[in-house]
Design a protein around this motif. Structure first.
Motif, PDB file in Angstrom:
ATOM      1  N   SER A  13     -47.597 -29.812  26.048  1.00 41.77           N
ATOM      2  CA  SER A  13     -47.981 -28.857  27.081  1.00 41.77           C
ATOM      3  C   SER A  13     -47.034 -27.669  27.117  1.00 41.77           C
ATOM      4  O   SER A  13     -45.828 -27.820  26.940  1.00 41.77           O
ATOM      5  CB  SER A  13     -47.958 -29.539  28.456  1.00 41.77           C
ATOM      6  OG  SER A  13     -48.232 -28.605  29.479  1.00 41.77           O
ATOM      7  N   ARG A  15     -47.065 -25.789  29.957  1.00 35.54           N
ATOM      8  CA  ARG A  15     -46.915 -25.528  31.394  1.00 35.54           C
ATOM      9  C   ARG A  15     -45.452 -25.550  31.804  1.00 35.54           C
ATOM     10  O   ARG A  15     -44.675 -26.360  31.308  1.00 35.54           O
ATOM     11  CB  ARG A  15     -47.658 -26.581  32.206  1.00 35.54           C
ATOM     12  CG  ARG A  15     -49.156 -26.539  32.028  1.00 35.54           C
ATOM     13  CD  ARG A  15     -49.784 -27.570  32.894  1.00 35.54           C
ATOM     14  NE  ARG A  15     -49.812 -27.031  34.252  1.00 35.54           N
ATOM     15  CZ  ARG A  15     -50.792 -27.234  35.094  1.00 35.54           C
ATOM     16  NH1 ARG A  15     -51.801 -28.011  34.774  1.00 35.54           N
ATOM     17  NH2 ARG A  15     -50.766 -26.707  36.283  1.00 35.54           N
ATOM     18  N   SER A  18     -44.838 -29.441  33.821  1.00 32.72           N
ATOM     19  CA  SER A  18     -45.746 -30.296  33.059  1.00 32.72           C
ATOM     20  C   SER A  18     -45.460 -31.764  33.347  1.00 32.72           C
ATOM     21  O   SER A  18     -44.312 -32.214  33.245  1.00 32.72           O
ATOM     22  CB  SER A  18     -45.555 -30.015  31.565  1.00 32.72           C
ATOM     23  OG  SER A  18     -46.017 -31.074  30.783  1.00 32.72           O
ATOM     24  N   CYS A  79     -48.764 -35.866  25.271  1.00 30.66           N
ATOM     25  CA  CYS A  79     -49.646 -34.721  25.065  1.00 30.66           C
ATOM     26  C   CYS A  79     -50.833 -34.796  26.025  1.00 30.66           C
ATOM     27  O   CYS A  79     -51.503 -35.821  26.093  1.00 30.66           O
ATOM     28  CB  CYS A  79     -50.130 -34.733  23.611  1.00 30.66           C
ATOM     29  SG  CYS A  79     -51.080 -33.278  23.157  1.00 30.66           S
ATOM     30  N   PRO A  80     -51.110 -33.704  26.740  1.00 26.02           N
ATOM     31  CA  PRO A  80     -52.270 -33.711  27.629  1.00 26.02           C
ATOM     32  C   PRO A  80     -53.575 -33.603  26.850  1.00 26.02           C
ATOM     33  O   PRO A  80     -53.573 -33.384  25.637  1.00 26.02           O
ATOM     34  CB  PRO A  80     -52.062 -32.464  28.490  1.00 26.02           C
ATOM     35  CG  PRO A  80     -51.301 -31.536  27.612  1.00 26.02           C
ATOM     36  CD  PRO A  80     -50.411 -32.418  26.757  1.00 26.02           C
ATOM     37  N   TYR A  82     -57.006 -31.397  26.742  1.00 23.52           N
ATOM     38  CA  TYR A  82     -57.675 -30.176  27.171  1.00 23.52           C
ATOM     39  C   TYR A  82     -59.076 -30.190  26.566  1.00 23.52           C
ATOM     40  O   TYR A  82     -59.221 -30.221  25.345  1.00 23.52           O
ATOM     41  CB  TYR A  82     -56.937 -28.923  26.692  1.00 23.52           C
ATOM     42  CG  TYR A  82     -55.565 -28.706  27.300  1.00 23.52           C
ATOM     43  CD1 TYR A  82     -55.124 -29.404  28.425  1.00 23.52           C
ATOM     44  CD2 TYR A  82     -54.704 -27.784  26.755  1.00 23.52           C
ATOM     45  CE1 TYR A  82     -53.881 -29.191  28.970  1.00 23.52           C
ATOM     46  CE2 TYR A  82     -53.448 -27.552  27.293  1.00 23.52           C
ATOM     47  CZ  TYR A  82     -53.041 -28.256  28.399  1.00 23.52           C
ATOM     48  OH  TYR A  82     -51.806 -28.041  28.931  1.00 23.52           O
TER      49      TYR A  82
END
Length: 178
Positions: A13, A15, A18, A79-80, A82
């Motif tokens: 990420s 962000r 995060s 890991c996100p 998306y």
């Protein structure tokens, strides 16, 4: 006294706040003396992958990534997901490692921080890593069920359940590397 095993933590990420990064930071804080966790901070500095740029000299940020991976005994990846996939910036990081000598055979452990049980990106990430010749330490990502985006390492550590999940992650790393 034995030398601690080096764990390179990769967050998928970008962000500022995060949950995936918070999880890795919490794991770093909980790590036993036998594990030395370092968080890679260069995701945003990597240029877009272009095979034409994979020559000597490599871009400095790519060289730094490959050197960090080469020094690591194992990768810990949070890991996100998306749009049911791996975020583009993280896929870009992996693309820079495809042609490297440091990556093949590298042990890796995946974390899944989604309380909702998202799995699409995790499955895709496992497939990508296997194609790249990583050695996945578990067949399934290890769960650390966070409530959602934007939590801090302190919030992760405030939960006895999250600490217990992270201890399982660290125990897995310790036993696999020991």
């Amino acid at each position: 006294m034995s030398i601690p095993r080096r764990v390179l933590c990769l967050c998928g990420s970008l962000r500022r706040v995060s949950s995936n990064r918070a999880t890795l930071e919490a794991a770093r804080q909980l790590a036993p003396a036998s594990l030395e966790l370092a968080i890679y901070d260069g995701l945003a500095t990597l240029p877009l992958f272009n095979p034409d740029d994979e020559r000597d000299p490599l871009p400095a940020s790519v060289l730094a990534l490959r050197e960090a991976v080469g020094r690591a005994d194992v990768l810990l990846i949070a890991c996100p997901e998306y749009a049911h996939g791996v975020p583009g910036a993280f896929k870009n990081l992996l693309d820079w490692l495809v042609g490297s000598l440091e990556f093949p055979g590298k042990p890796a452990l995946l974390l899944n921080t989604s309380a909702r049980g998202s799995h699409h990106a995790q499955e895709a990430l496992a497939e990508i890593l296997c194609t790249m010749s990583a050695e996945l330490l578990t067949t399934q990502p290890m769960p650390v069920a966070l409530p959602g985006a934007g939590c801090t390492a302190e919030q992760v550590l405030d939960s006895a359940e999250r600490r217990a999940e992270l201890h399982k992650v660290l125990d897995c790393l310790d036993s696999e590397l020991g």
